[in-house]
Design a protein around this motif. Structure first.
Motif, PDB file in Angstrom:
ATOM      1  N   ASN A   1      -1.110  58.180   0.784  1.00 48.71           N
ATOM      2  CA  ASN A   1      -2.495  57.731   0.738  1.00 48.71           C
ATOM      3  C   ASN A   1      -3.341  58.619  -0.157  1.00 48.71           C
ATOM      4  O   ASN A   1      -4.204  58.152  -0.899  1.00 48.71           O
ATOM      5  CB  ASN A   1      -3.081  57.697   2.149  1.00 48.71           C
ATOM      6  CG  ASN A   1      -2.482  56.585   2.998  1.00 48.71           C
ATOM      7  OD1 ASN A   1      -2.024  55.584   2.456  1.00 48.71           O
ATOM      8  ND2 ASN A   1      -2.451  56.776   4.307  1.00 48.71           N
ATOM      9  N   SER A   2      -3.121  59.945  -0.083  1.00 53.04           N
ATOM     10  CA  SER A   2      -3.855  60.866  -0.952  1.00 53.04           C
ATOM     11  C   SER A   2      -3.526  60.600  -2.408  1.00 53.04           C
ATOM     12  O   SER A   2      -4.392  60.599  -3.271  1.00 53.04           O
ATOM     13  CB  SER A   2      -3.503  62.313  -0.592  1.00 53.04           C
ATOM     14  OG  SER A   2      -3.895  62.609   0.731  1.00 53.04           O
ATOM     15  N   ARG A   3      -2.244  60.355  -2.663  1.00 56.97           N
ATOM     16  CA  ARG A   3      -1.823  60.099  -4.037  1.00 56.97           C
ATOM     17  C   ARG A   3      -2.454  58.823  -4.566  1.00 56.97           C
ATOM     18  O   ARG A   3      -2.912  58.764  -5.701  1.00 56.97           O
ATOM     19  CB  ARG A   3      -0.301  60.014  -4.108  1.00 56.97           C
ATOM     20  CG  ARG A   3       0.256  59.802  -5.511  1.00 56.97           C
ATOM     21  CD  ARG A   3       1.752  59.906  -5.515  1.00 56.97           C
ATOM     22  NE  ARG A   3       2.181  61.255  -5.231  1.00 56.97           N
ATOM     23  CZ  ARG A   3       2.285  62.203  -6.148  1.00 56.97           C
ATOM     24  NH1 ARG A   3       1.987  61.940  -7.404  1.00 56.97           N
ATOM     25  NH2 ARG A   3       2.695  63.407  -5.826  1.00 56.97           N
ATOM     26  N   VAL A   4      -2.476  57.778  -3.734  1.00 59.12           N
ATOM     27  CA  VAL A   4      -3.090  56.514  -4.155  1.00 59.12           C
ATOM     28  C   VAL A   4      -4.572  56.713  -4.421  1.00 59.12           C
ATOM     29  O   VAL A   4      -5.135  56.168  -5.368  1.00 59.12           O
ATOM     30  CB  VAL A   4      -2.868  55.426  -3.085  1.00 59.12           C
ATOM     31  CG1 VAL A   4      -3.685  54.188  -3.416  1.00 59.12           C
ATOM     32  CG2 VAL A   4      -1.394  55.073  -2.982  1.00 59.12           C
ATOM     33  N   GLY A   5      -5.228  57.535  -3.586  1.00 59.80           N
ATOM     34  CA  GLY A   5      -6.650  57.797  -3.787  1.00 59.80           C
ATOM     35  C   GLY A   5      -6.922  58.431  -5.133  1.00 59.80           C
ATOM     36  O   GLY A   5      -7.851  58.028  -5.851  1.00 59.80           O
ATOM     37  N   TYR A   6      -6.113  59.421  -5.513  1.00 59.33           N
ATOM     38  CA  TYR A   6      -6.282  60.034  -6.832  1.00 59.33           C
ATOM     39  C   TYR A   6      -5.931  59.051  -7.946  1.00 59.33           C
ATOM     40  O   TYR A   6      -6.514  59.094  -9.027  1.00 59.33           O
ATOM     41  CB  TYR A   6      -5.399  61.279  -6.948  1.00 59.33           C
ATOM     42  CG  TYR A   6      -5.973  62.495  -6.269  1.00 59.33           C
ATOM     43  CD1 TYR A   6      -7.124  63.107  -6.772  1.00 59.33           C
ATOM     44  CD2 TYR A   6      -5.388  63.040  -5.140  1.00 59.33           C
ATOM     45  CE1 TYR A   6      -7.666  64.228  -6.160  1.00 59.33           C
ATOM     46  CE2 TYR A   6      -5.918  64.161  -4.517  1.00 59.33           C
ATOM     47  CZ  TYR A   6      -7.055  64.751  -5.027  1.00 59.33           C
ATOM     48  OH  TYR A   6      -7.591  65.856  -4.420  1.00 59.33           O
ATOM     49  N   ALA A   7      -4.968  58.168  -7.683  1.00 63.78           N
ATOM     50  CA  ALA A   7      -4.558  57.221  -8.716  1.00 63.78           C
ATOM     51  C   ALA A   7      -5.622  56.168  -8.990  1.00 63.78           C
ATOM     52  O   ALA A   7      -5.698  55.622 -10.091  1.00 63.78           O
ATOM     53  CB  ALA A   7      -3.251  56.542  -8.294  1.00 63.78           C
ATOM     54  N   LEU A   8      -6.462  55.867  -8.001  1.00 62.85           N
ATOM     55  CA  LEU A   8      -7.504  54.869  -8.207  1.00 62.85           C
ATOM     56  C   LEU A   8      -8.535  55.330  -9.232  1.00 62.85           C
ATOM     57  O   LEU A   8      -9.180  54.499  -9.873  1.00 62.85           O
ATOM     58  CB  LEU A   8      -8.202  54.553  -6.874  1.00 62.85           C
ATOM     59  CG  LEU A   8      -7.386  53.766  -5.856  1.00 62.85           C
ATOM     60  CD1 LEU A   8      -8.157  53.622  -4.560  1.00 62.85           C
ATOM     61  CD2 LEU A   8      -6.982  52.405  -6.406  1.00 62.85           C
ATOM     62  N   ALA A   9      -8.713  56.635  -9.381  1.00 57.56           N
ATOM     63  CA  ALA A   9      -9.701  57.150 -10.333  1.00 57.56           C
ATOM     64  C   ALA A   9      -9.342  56.795 -11.776  1.00 57.56           C
ATOM     65  O   ALA A   9     -10.166  56.204 -12.492  1.00 57.56           O
ATOM     66  CB  ALA A   9      -9.879  58.657 -10.157  1.00 57.56           C
ATOM     67  N   PRO A  10      -8.127  57.117 -12.256  1.00 62.15           N
ATOM     68  CA  PRO A  10      -7.802  56.704 -13.638  1.00 62.15           C
ATOM     69  C   PRO A  10      -7.729  55.199 -13.802  1.00 62.15           C
ATOM     70  O   PRO A  10      -7.953  54.680 -14.902  1.00 62.15           O
ATOM     71  CB  PRO A  10      -6.436  57.371 -13.895  1.00 62.15           C
ATOM     72  CG  PRO A  10      -5.889  57.669 -12.553  1.00 62.15           C
ATOM     73  CD  PRO A  10      -7.063  57.966 -11.684  1.00 62.15           C
TER      74      PRO A  10
ATOM     75  N   LYS B   1     -10.493  63.064 -12.913  1.00 58.00           N
ATOM     76  CA  LYS B   1     -10.413  63.125 -11.451  1.00 58.00           C
ATOM     77  C   LYS B   1      -8.987  62.895 -10.987  1.00 58.00           C
ATOM     78  O   LYS B   1      -8.523  63.523 -10.024  1.00 58.00           O
ATOM     79  CB  LYS B   1     -11.360  62.080 -10.838  1.00 58.00           C
ATOM     80  CG  LYS B   1     -11.465  62.164  -9.312  1.00 58.00           C
ATOM     81  CD  LYS B   1     -12.111  63.459  -8.879  1.00 58.00           C
ATOM     82  CE  LYS B   1     -12.263  63.540  -7.360  1.00 58.00           C
ATOM     83  NZ  LYS B   1     -12.852  64.845  -6.947  1.00 58.00           N
ATOM     84  N   GLY B   2      -8.291  62.007 -11.650  1.00 55.32           N
ATOM     85  CA  GLY B   2      -6.899  61.772 -11.292  1.00 55.32           C
ATOM     86  C   GLY B   2      -6.043  63.012 -11.444  1.00 55.32           C
ATOM     87  O   GLY B   2      -5.099  63.242 -10.674  1.00 55.32           O
ATOM     88  N   LEU B   3      -6.372  63.855 -12.434  1.00 55.83           N
ATOM     89  CA  LEU B   3      -5.597  65.069 -12.679  1.00 55.83           C
ATOM     90  C   LEU B   3      -5.775  66.115 -11.586  1.00 55.83           C
ATOM     91  O   LEU B   3      -5.017  67.075 -11.527  1.00 55.83           O
ATOM     92  CB  LEU B   3      -5.984  65.683 -14.028  1.00 55.83           C
ATOM     93  CG  LEU B   3      -5.540  64.917 -15.279  1.00 55.83           C
ATOM     94  CD1 LEU B   3      -6.068  65.599 -16.523  1.00 55.83           C
ATOM     95  CD2 LEU B   3      -4.021  64.803 -15.338  1.00 55.83           C
ATOM     96  N   GLU B   4      -6.778  65.948 -10.740  1.00 58.30           N
ATOM     97  CA  GLU B   4      -6.951  66.891  -9.640  1.00 58.30           C
ATOM     98  C   GLU B   4      -5.843  66.743  -8.599  1.00 58.30           C
ATOM     99  O   GLU B   4      -5.597  67.665  -7.825  1.00 58.30           O
ATOM    100  CB  GLU B   4      -8.315  66.696  -8.967  1.00 58.30           C
ATOM    101  CG  GLU B   4      -9.493  67.135  -9.823  1.00 58.30           C
ATOM    102  CD  GLU B   4     -10.814  67.035  -9.075  1.00 58.30           C
ATOM    103  OE1 GLU B   4     -10.820  66.546  -7.919  1.00 58.30           O
ATOM    104  OE2 GLU B   4     -11.850  67.443  -9.637  1.00 58.30           O
TER     105      GLU B   4
END
Length: 323
Positions: free
Chosen positions: A8-17, A245-248
């Motif tokens: 879920n955390s990974r998907v959250g970061y992936a939504l930014a890019p 943001k995705g790179l974070e």
């Protein structure tokens, strides 16, 4: 130490890019509003200037005060130089080539980013990630084949294609080389300061363009102003922040794959807002591309972030100076 703990955390970061790619996809529709009246380099300068002004206002209220080390200042300057080169060469290349040739930026940028991510950052190219990249590339190719006239790939100038290749490579460098600063500070600050550095660099090229090409700026109509506003606020300030943001939370290789969603969004908006027709190839390509994106963003093994990565709260509490 910050950690990407679950899918879920990974998907959250992936939504930014993905949001960034969606904003860039809107540029196709914006181009129909008439911003071709502004010469390419001048338009690039307007875009970056509006984007930097927007980001500087936001970072003033949203980020802590900093004192940067000399090494970090040099890093921001390098990023600003690279991204200025990327935007200028992309605009010039687009003006000198056909739409199908312009799609080279979409296809090659993720490839360059993955190569740099593996070689510079030591990222691991897993089988799942590799398969996702292949599917995303194939799906994007199907979408682009149906959207553009493939017979025009051989037309246009070699210089324009060279500009597009340089634009792809420099954006990949902006993505990969920005990751250490994103982790040390934040996506917002890294996007803001690199964008601010790019303003005077692109500004120096404007009089050269106007004098060398005898180009002129057309009437400043509401559509032109709206186009510049979208390019600056949406396509630069918002999109660059979301991209970083995705790179974070995930590798540059994973972030890069979301670049493939740009032509899908552009074609969908063109059909919705401009009444353009979408063929069956669009649906097939979008499904294949989507499957590739899902593979790259979900199910990757959890990994610790690099030693320099800390949350915004941790940075503010333990290192308010930023040194």
């Amino acid at each position: 130490m910050a950690r990407v703990r679950n899918g879920n955390s990974r998907v959250g970061y992936a939504l930014a890019p993905m949001a960034a790619a969606a904003l860039w996809g809107g540029l196709y529709v914006v181009s129909k509003w008439g911003f071709d009246a502004v010469p390419p380099v001048t338009l690039a300068f307007c875009r970056i200037a509006v984007g930097a002004a927007t980001l500087l206002v936001v970072v003033r209220y949203a980020a802590p005060k900093r004192r940067f080390s000399r090494a970090d200042v040099r890093g921001f300057v390098a990023l600003g130089t690279v991204v200025a080169a990327s935007i200028v060469t992309q605009f010039l290349g687009t003006a000198m080539t056909t739409a199908s040739q312009g799609s080279l930026v979409t296809v090659l940028t993720p490839v360059f980013t993955i190569l740099l991510g593996v070689s510079v950052l030591g990222e691991r190219l897993s089988r799942r990630l590799g398969l996702g990249i292949v599917l995303a590339t194939l799906g994007t190719g199907i979408v682009l084949y149906g959207q553009h006239d493939a017979s025009t790939l051989r037309s246009g100038g070699v210089s324009g294609v060279g500009m597009l290749l340089l634009a792809s490579a420099t954006w990949a460098a902006y993505t990969v080389w920005g990751k250490p600063l994103v982790q040390r500070y934040s996506a917002l600050e890294t996007a803001t300061y690199s964008c601010a550095v790019a303003v005077p660099i692109t500004g120096l090229a404007v009089p050269v363009e106007l004098l060398a090409t005898e180009a002129s700026i057309g009437p400043v109509t509401p559509s032109v102003l709206a186009a510049v506003a979208y390019l600056g606020v949406g396509g630069t300030a918002g999109a660059w922040y979301f991209w970083y943001k995705g790179l974070e939370g995930v590798d540059a290789s994973v972030v890069s794959v979301f670049f493939f969603t740009q032509p899908v969004v552009g074609a969908a908006l063109g059909a919705t807002l401009l009444g353009e027709r979408l063929g069956p190839g669009f649906v097939v390509g979008a499904i294949v591309m989507g499957a590739g994106v899902v593979l790259t963003s979900v199910g990757q093994p959890d990994r610790p972030s690099s030693p320099g990565a800390r949350t915004t709260a941790e940075r503010t509490e333990t290192d308010p100076s930023g040194d």
